[in-house]
Design a protein around this motif. Structure first.
Motif, PDB file in Angstrom:
ATOM      1  N   MET A 129      11.111   5.014   4.186  1.00 37.75           N
ATOM      2  CA  MET A 129      10.509   4.187   3.150  1.00 37.75           C
ATOM      3  C   MET A 129       9.189   4.796   2.687  1.00 37.75           C
ATOM      4  SD  MET A 129      11.240   0.271   4.316  1.00 37.75           S
ATOM      5  CE  MET A 129      12.920  -0.319   4.555  1.00 37.75           C
ATOM      6  N   ALA A 130       8.912   4.666   1.393  1.00 37.22           N
ATOM      7  CA  ALA A 130       7.728   5.290   0.822  1.00 37.22           C
ATOM      8  C   ALA A 130       6.974   4.283  -0.037  1.00 37.22           C
ATOM      9  CB  ALA A 130       8.125   6.502  -0.012  1.00 37.22           C
ATOM     10  N   THR A 131       5.650   4.439  -0.069  1.00 41.50           N
ATOM     11  CA  THR A 131       4.806   3.555  -0.861  1.00 41.50           C
ATOM     12  C   THR A 131       3.891   4.378  -1.755  1.00 41.50           C
ATOM     13  OG1 THR A 131       4.813   1.852   0.864  1.00 41.50           O
ATOM     14  CG2 THR A 131       3.054   1.746  -0.777  1.00 41.50           C
ATOM     15  N   LEU A 132       3.888   4.033  -3.034  1.00 34.44           N
ATOM     16  CA  LEU A 132       2.997   4.649  -4.011  1.00 34.44           C
ATOM     17  C   LEU A 132       1.808   3.734  -4.241  1.00 34.44           C
ATOM     18  CD1 LEU A 132       5.727   5.649  -6.613  1.00 34.44           C
ATOM     19  CD2 LEU A 132       4.434   7.272  -5.215  1.00 34.44           C
ATOM     20  N   GLU A 133       0.621   4.318  -4.317  1.00 35.42           N
ATOM     21  CA  GLU A 133      -0.580   3.527  -4.582  1.00 35.42           C
ATOM     22  C   GLU A 133      -1.388   4.174  -5.706  1.00 35.42           C
ATOM     23  OE1 GLU A 133      -2.963   2.407  -1.303  1.00 35.42           O
ATOM     24  OE2 GLU A 133      -1.292   1.635  -0.107  1.00 35.42           O
ATOM     25  N   ILE A 134      -1.811   3.350  -6.633  1.00 32.18           N
ATOM     26  CA  ILE A 134      -2.673   3.773  -7.728  1.00 32.18           C
ATOM     27  C   ILE A 134      -3.965   2.989  -7.579  1.00 32.18           C
ATOM     28  CG2 ILE A 134      -2.887   3.933 -10.244  1.00 32.18           C
ATOM     29  CD1 ILE A 134       0.246   3.500 -10.210  1.00 32.18           C
ATOM     30  N   ALA A 135      -5.087   3.675  -7.454  1.00 35.26           N
ATOM     31  CA  ALA A 135      -6.365   3.001  -7.200  1.00 35.26           C
ATOM     32  C   ALA A 135      -7.386   3.385  -8.259  1.00 35.26           C
ATOM     33  CB  ALA A 135      -6.879   3.368  -5.803  1.00 35.26           C
ATOM     34  N   ILE A 146       3.235   0.187  -5.304  1.00 34.65           N
ATOM     35  CA  ILE A 146       4.673   0.156  -5.559  1.00 34.65           C
ATOM     36  C   ILE A 146       5.382   0.525  -4.270  1.00 34.65           C
ATOM     37  CG2 ILE A 146       6.551   1.122  -6.941  1.00 34.65           C
ATOM     38  CD1 ILE A 146       4.116   1.876  -8.922  1.00 34.65           C
ATOM     39  N   GLY A 147       6.075  -0.458  -3.686  1.00 38.92           N
ATOM     40  CA  GLY A 147       6.730  -0.254  -2.417  1.00 38.92           C
ATOM     41  C   GLY A 147       8.231  -0.150  -2.542  1.00 38.92           C
ATOM     42  N   PRO A 148       8.941  -0.120  -1.417  1.00 40.59           N
ATOM     43  CA  PRO A 148      10.399  -0.015  -1.433  1.00 40.59           C
ATOM     44  C   PRO A 148      11.049  -1.138  -2.235  1.00 40.59           C
ATOM     45  CG  PRO A 148       9.547   0.403   0.764  1.00 40.59           C
ATOM     46  CD  PRO A 148       8.386  -0.096  -0.052  1.00 40.59           C
ATOM     47  N   GLY A 149      12.200  -0.843  -2.808  1.00 40.84           N
ATOM     48  CA  GLY A 149      12.875  -1.773  -3.696  1.00 40.84           C
ATOM     49  C   GLY A 149      12.700  -1.326  -5.131  1.00 40.84           C
ATOM     50  N   ILE A 150      13.037  -2.211  -6.057  1.00 41.45           N
ATOM     51  CA  ILE A 150      13.001  -1.861  -7.483  1.00 41.45           C
ATOM     52  C   ILE A 150      11.831  -2.560  -8.155  1.00 41.45           C
ATOM     53  CG2 ILE A 150      14.275  -1.876  -9.649  1.00 41.45           C
ATOM     54  CD1 ILE A 150      16.844  -1.985  -8.062  1.00 41.45           C
ATOM     55  N   THR A 151      10.984  -1.773  -8.791  1.00 40.57           N
ATOM     56  CA  THR A 151       9.855  -2.295  -9.549  1.00 40.57           C
ATOM     57  C   THR A 151      10.029  -1.910 -11.010  1.00 40.57           C
ATOM     58  OG1 THR A 151       8.346  -2.113  -7.666  1.00 40.57           O
ATOM     59  CG2 THR A 151       7.346  -2.244  -9.850  1.00 40.57           C
ATOM     60  N   GLY A 152       9.810  -2.864 -11.905  1.00 40.13           N
ATOM     61  CA  GLY A 152       9.886  -2.603 -13.330  1.00 40.13           C
ATOM     62  C   GLY A 152       8.490  -2.460 -13.908  1.00 40.13           C
ATOM     63  N   LEU A 153       8.267  -1.391 -14.663  1.00 41.44           N
ATOM     64  CA  LEU A 153       6.999  -1.167 -15.362  1.00 41.44           C
ATOM     65  C   LEU A 153       7.219  -1.567 -16.814  1.00 41.44           C
ATOM     66  CD1 LEU A 153       4.094  -0.055 -15.120  1.00 41.44           C
ATOM     67  CD2 LEU A 153       5.008   2.188 -15.734  1.00 41.44           C
ATOM     68  N   LEU A 154       6.673  -2.706 -17.190  1.00 39.32           N
ATOM     69  CA  LEU A 154       6.976  -3.327 -18.473  1.00 39.32           C
ATOM     70  C   LEU A 154       5.784  -3.230 -19.415  1.00 39.32           C
ATOM     71  CD1 LEU A 154       8.986  -5.223 -20.081  1.00 39.32           C
ATOM     72  CD2 LEU A 154       7.786  -7.140 -19.010  1.00 39.32           C
ATOM     73  N   GLY A 155       6.066  -2.920 -20.674  1.00 41.97           N
ATOM     74  CA  GLY A 155       5.009  -2.880 -21.672  1.00 41.97           C
ATOM     75  C   GLY A 155       5.530  -2.359 -22.988  1.00 41.97           C
ATOM     76  N   ILE A 204       3.742   7.167 -15.175  1.00 35.94           N
ATOM     77  CA  ILE A 204       4.862   7.720 -14.419  1.00 35.94           C
ATOM     78  C   ILE A 204       4.665   9.210 -14.166  1.00 35.94           C
ATOM     79  CG2 ILE A 204       7.309   8.337 -14.642  1.00 35.94           C
ATOM     80  CD1 ILE A 204       7.826   5.542 -15.688  1.00 35.94           C
ATOM     81  N   HIS A 205       4.137   9.939 -15.144  1.00 36.18           N
ATOM     82  CA  HIS A 205       3.899  11.368 -14.939  1.00 36.18           C
ATOM     83  C   HIS A 205       2.818  11.608 -13.885  1.00 36.18           C
ATOM     84  CE1 HIS A 205       5.731  12.484 -19.110  1.00 36.18           C
ATOM     85  NE2 HIS A 205       6.643  12.271 -18.178  1.00 36.18           N
ATOM     86  N   MET A 206       1.830  10.733 -13.797  1.00 34.95           N
ATOM     87  CA  MET A 206       0.841  10.860 -12.724  1.00 34.95           C
ATOM     88  C   MET A 206       1.467  10.550 -11.369  1.00 34.95           C
ATOM     89  SD  MET A 206      -2.857   9.578 -14.195  1.00 34.95           S
ATOM     90  CE  MET A 206      -2.319   7.958 -14.726  1.00 34.95           C
ATOM     91  N   LEU A 207       2.321   9.538 -11.331  1.00 32.12           N
ATOM     92  CA  LEU A 207       3.004   9.193 -10.079  1.00 32.12           C
ATOM     93  C   LEU A 207       3.953  10.298  -9.633  1.00 32.12           C
ATOM     94  CD1 LEU A 207       3.775   5.439 -10.843  1.00 32.12           C
ATOM     95  CD2 LEU A 207       2.365   6.277  -8.948  1.00 32.12           C
ATOM     96  N   GLY A 208       4.503  11.031 -10.598  1.00 33.91           N
ATOM     97  CA  GLY A 208       5.409  12.117 -10.271  1.00 33.91           C
ATOM     98  C   GLY A 208       4.711  13.429  -9.957  1.00 33.91           C
ATOM     99  N   VAL A 214      -4.062   8.692  -7.030  1.00 34.18           N
ATOM    100  CA  VAL A 214      -2.643   8.360  -7.015  1.00 34.18           C
ATOM    101  C   VAL A 214      -2.076   8.973  -5.741  1.00 34.18           C
ATOM    102  CG1 VAL A 214      -0.437   8.516  -8.222  1.00 34.18           C
ATOM    103  CG2 VAL A 214      -2.562   8.454  -9.536  1.00 34.18           C
ATOM    104  N   THR A 215      -1.559   8.130  -4.839  1.00 31.50           N
ATOM    105  CA  THR A 215      -1.140   8.626  -3.527  1.00 31.50           C
ATOM    106  C   THR A 215       0.277   8.191  -3.187  1.00 31.50           C
ATOM    107  OG1 THR A 215      -2.080   6.689  -2.396  1.00 31.50           O
ATOM    108  CG2 THR A 215      -3.506   8.617  -2.657  1.00 31.50           C
ATOM    109  N   LEU A 216       0.895   8.972  -2.323  1.00 31.70           N
ATOM    110  CA  LEU A 216       2.199   8.672  -1.746  1.00 31.70           C
ATOM    111  C   LEU A 216       2.017   8.611  -0.237  1.00 31.70           C
ATOM    112  CD1 LEU A 216       5.327   8.414  -1.774  1.00 31.70           C
ATOM    113  CD2 LEU A 216       5.417  10.912  -1.774  1.00 31.70           C
ATOM    114  N   ASP A 217       2.194   7.422   0.324  1.00 30.79           N
ATOM    115  CA  ASP A 217       1.985   7.199   1.760  1.00 30.79           C
ATOM    116  C   ASP A 217       0.620   7.732   2.203  1.00 30.79           C
ATOM    117  OD1 ASP A 217       4.436   5.955   2.055  1.00 30.79           O
ATOM    118  OD2 ASP A 217       5.488   7.817   2.537  1.00 30.79           O
TER     119      ASP A 217
END
Length: 303
Positions: A1-7, A26-35, A45-49, A59-62
């Motif tokens: 399991m992985a967790t993304l954090e934007i601070a 943003i944790g495990p499961g499905i999250t919708g980014l709406l706008g 999304i490009h920063m998260l990737g 922007v961190t992963l775990d």
């Protein structure tokens, strides 16, 4: 399991601020980014990737920074919104190339599994330039899945898909979420997000506007003040009757048009015909003045 954090994350291009002081997890499961379109979803999304660095914030992963972190790329799969691909390649060649770039020991087998997952086997040896937009979306998905990522980022993944393709992708993402993967997908359509996401993050004009499950987001959108323009047989009498009733937040006359701000959509829908009838006024036209996605989302920023 992985967790993304934007601070406290921002990203700007010259004088243009694309993402403004966003914080979310943003944790495990499905999250919708709406706008709405242009809200900053793709930049986020490009920063998260790991394809863009934040101008400020992290922007961190775990717990580990994603930017220039090669290890993060082994965990993340990205499906960009842009349709541009290597049209001279076949679908299979693109998937194999992606597997080779990830250094997988058997790139051909990994590509075959990913192509089967997105049901593109029948078209894998055709050139991508011959694909429909929906097929290009699916082969991009296959390329993102070759290394079996724990995190999947998808930017407007349903664009251009026909109903059958959409249903298949919905089922695929649901299964990945159920497996405990971290899936984030963007959309400007609330109904699209409702079908999939257990958690919704709303972004407007680069700012984080709201967060919650789809029921909470739907309530926020429904309960916001609604503005209407009305024409009737006697706008002044109708305005007086609405003010006397006390169920509206504001009433104003603008030439031949009556402008009304209602605090509750359903209550106003029942109130207006009753008040008009009791006042002996005939309604000619009732139009919502603020029903665009941009106006709905913008209300969430200022609420």
């Amino acid at each position: 399991m992985a967790t993304l954090e934007i601070a406290a994350c921002s990203r700007w291009y010259g004088n243009v601020v694309a993402v403004n002081d966003v914080t979310m997890t943003i944790g495990p499961g499905i999250t919708g980014l709406l706008g709405p379109n242009g809200a900053g979803k793709s930049t986020l999304i490009h920063m998260l990737g790991g394809f863009l660095p934040p101008s400020t914030g992290t922007v961190t992963l775990d717990g580990a920074a994603i930017w220039k972190n090669q290890g993060a790329y082994r965990t993340i799969g990205l499906v960009p919104e842009r349709e541009a691909t290597y049209d001279f390649l076949t679908g299979r060649q693109l998937a194999v190339a992606s597997a080779e770039l990830h250094g997988l020991p058997d790139a051909g087998a990994a590509a075959a599994r990913a192509i089967a997952t997105v049901e593109m086997g029948d078209a894998q040896d055709r050139k991508i330039g011959e694909y429909s937009k929906g097929m290009k979306q699916r082969i991009k998905m296959a390329s993102a899945l070759v290394h079996d990522p724990a995190v999947l980022l998808l930017d407007e993944p349903f664009n251009g898909m026909d109903p059958r393709q959409r249903l298949h992708l919905i089922a695929l993402l649901r299964s990945m979420g159920a497996e405990g993967r971290t899936v984030l997908f963007s959309s400007h359509i609330l109904e699209e997000v409702e079908q999939l996401a257990h958690q919704i993050e709303v972004i407007v004009a680069g700012r984080h506007a709201a967060s919650g499950d789809y029921r909470e987001i739907r309530r926020l959108m429904t309960d916001r003040p609604h503005q209407y323009t009305i024409t009737s047989s006697d706008n002044r009498v109708l305005a007086s009757a609405l003010v006397a009733d006390g169920s509206t937040a504001g009433v104003s006359l603008d030439g031949a048009t009556l402008r009304v701000q209602a605090t509750e959509f359903l209550a106003f829908a029942e109130l207006l015909p009753r008040v008009a009838r009791d006042a002996g006024v005939r309604l000619y036209e009732v139009s919502p003045a603020d029903e665009s996605l941009e106006s709905v989302f913008s209300y969430l920023v200022t609420a």
